[in-house]
Design an enzyme around this catalytic site. Sequence first.
Site, mmCIF file in Angstrom:
data_model
loop_
_atom_site.group_PDB
_atom_site.id
_atom_site.type_symbol
_atom_site.label_atom_id
_atom_site.label_comp_id
_atom_site.label_asym_id
_atom_site.label_seq_id
_atom_site.Cartn_x
_atom_site.Cartn_y
_atom_site.Cartn_z
ATOM 1 N N ALA A 72 0.823 -1.168 -0.100
ATOM 2 C CA ALA A 72 0.051 -0.130 0.004
ATOM 3 C C ALA A 72 0.892 1.257 -0.076
ATOM 4 C CB ALA A 72 -0.863 0.147 1.211
ATOM 5 N N SER B 276 1.054 5.300 -0.267
ATOM 6 C CA SER B 276 0.309 6.330 0.106
ATOM 7 C C SER B 276 0.779 7.704 -0.666
ATOM 8 C CB SER B 276 0.254 6.551 1.376
ATOM 9 O OG SER B 276 1.614 7.200 2.046
ATOM 10 N N GLY C 188 3.718 8.721 0.654
ATOM 11 C CA GLY C 188 4.747 9.310 1.469
ATOM 12 C C GLY C 188 6.084 8.494 1.749
ATOM 13 N N VAL C 189 6.954 8.983 2.321
ATOM 14 C CA VAL C 189 8.019 8.188 2.722
ATOM 15 C C VAL C 189 8.095 6.824 3.329
ATOM 16 C CG1 VAL C 189 8.558 9.557 4.666
ATOM 17 C CG2 VAL C 189 10.550 8.352 3.483
ATOM 18 N N SER D 213 5.565 4.467 3.420
ATOM 19 C CA SER D 213 5.139 3.664 2.468
ATOM 20 C C SER D 213 6.008 3.079 1.491
ATOM 21 C CB SER D 213 3.450 3.843 1.924
ATOM 22 O OG SER D 213 3.706 4.996 1.245
ATOM 23 N N MET E 261 -4.334 3.854 -2.929
ATOM 24 C CA MET E 261 -5.736 3.872 -2.487
ATOM 25 C C MET E 261 -6.154 5.398 -2.823
ATOM 26 S SD MET E 261 -6.086 1.542 0.501
ATOM 27 C CE MET E 261 -4.691 2.262 1.546
ATOM 28 N N CYS F 93 -10.567 3.619 9.576
ATOM 29 C CA CYS F 93 -9.856 3.400 7.993
ATOM 30 C C CYS F 93 -8.996 2.153 8.189
ATOM 31 C CB CYS F 93 -8.946 4.598 7.779
ATOM 32 S SG CYS F 93 -8.231 4.585 6.214
ATOM 33 N N GLY G 166 3.279 1.046 5.677
ATOM 34 C CA GLY G 166 4.217 1.599 6.135
ATOM 35 C C GLY G 166 3.981 2.204 7.725
ATOM 36 N N CYS H 121 -7.507 13.136 7.401
ATOM 37 C CA CYS H 121 -7.227 13.260 6.002
ATOM 38 C C CYS H 121 -8.221 14.118 5.271
ATOM 39 C CB CYS H 121 -6.810 12.014 5.504
ATOM 40 S SG CYS H 121 -8.138 10.676 5.506
#
Length: 374
Positions: free
Chosen positions: A6, A8, A10-11, A13, A32, A101, A125, A203
């Site tokens: 997965a 996202s 970002g660093v 994941s 996702m 989530c 992550g 989020c």
Amino acid sequence: MRVLAAMSGGVDSAVAAALAVEAGHDVVGVHMALSRNRDQFRTGSRGCCSIEDAGDARRAADVLGIPYYVWDLSERFEETVVADFLSEYEAGRTPNPCVRCNEHIKFEALLDKATALGFDAVATGHYAQVVTREAPDGTVVRELHRSPNDEKDQSYVLAVMGPDRLARSMFPLGGFASKAEVRAEAERRGLSVSAKPDSYDICFVADGDTRGFLRDRLGSRPGEVVDTDGTVVGEHDGAYAFTVGQRKGLGLGRPAADGRARYVVDVQTSTNTVVVGPAELLSVDRIGAGKAVWLAAPHERADGVWIDDVEVQVRAHGAPVPARVRSTTADGVPAMEVELTGRALRGVAAGQSLVVYRGTRVLGQGTVARAWRA
């Protein structure tokens, strides 16, 4: 193993996916898409799931040399996470959308779809550890433990997943003691997200204005703020916007007679009333939680038997407190009862997630139904 990573954008994941590749797994990356209006889901380091994030995830997958896909889970996200967030606040409770989530999206919709497609596990992550040990009967037991990175530990929001989903999950960042180490690892691997700011807050409320988001979705519902004796001390635009333990933004028209600060001690949605009172009314040492999910084996938590020498935590980064807990049922649904054996807790609100730990190990999780002082 075939592993779905997965990603996202970002660093965390990105590095988790890189470590899964390095471990020799057959890895496919997936982003996702959770927002129906993805252009508006990131403001600086607030929010996530924007087109920018999807692009960052794709570039990371390209560097790693793995296939990459975008899965649109926005309808499922709206129907579960956002809908739960609104209905819980409307009912006077305080939800944790990150828990929901993980429950409904990352380790239900995503994991179940991955399993249906032939993947053996999903890698994320998250900062948490999975410890494998052999039980006395020879079976292999997988335990969820805190991350050594206390500041980033996410075991609290993962506790809801349960043992079956834990068995199909991987957390490659479990051994990292700091975010700086993860960023250094990303830079070493040539991942452009190495310096990308962390996302934070809710989020789907990218501007951070939770009260405004609730007002837009639930509408204006004027009502009274009252003291514990029923005296009207202010007005509000919707009781749903308040939570037990809240001190700021109460809109009180006059100070308390003793000059002391007042806090929200109850949200009465049936009458659209917010009750405020002194801090001592917030202290509790008994908690009842429903919808319990246990990671501890049945023999470790025999129903009705008190489990001593544990700790409970009611906020994502709250301090754990000594307690004892027992597994029960409420209306046929798994539940738990908690007695605090050390200090009392303040401002425990219905709807919060309560997680039970023994040392670093997660034993179980429940949703707070009520809290009181014995």
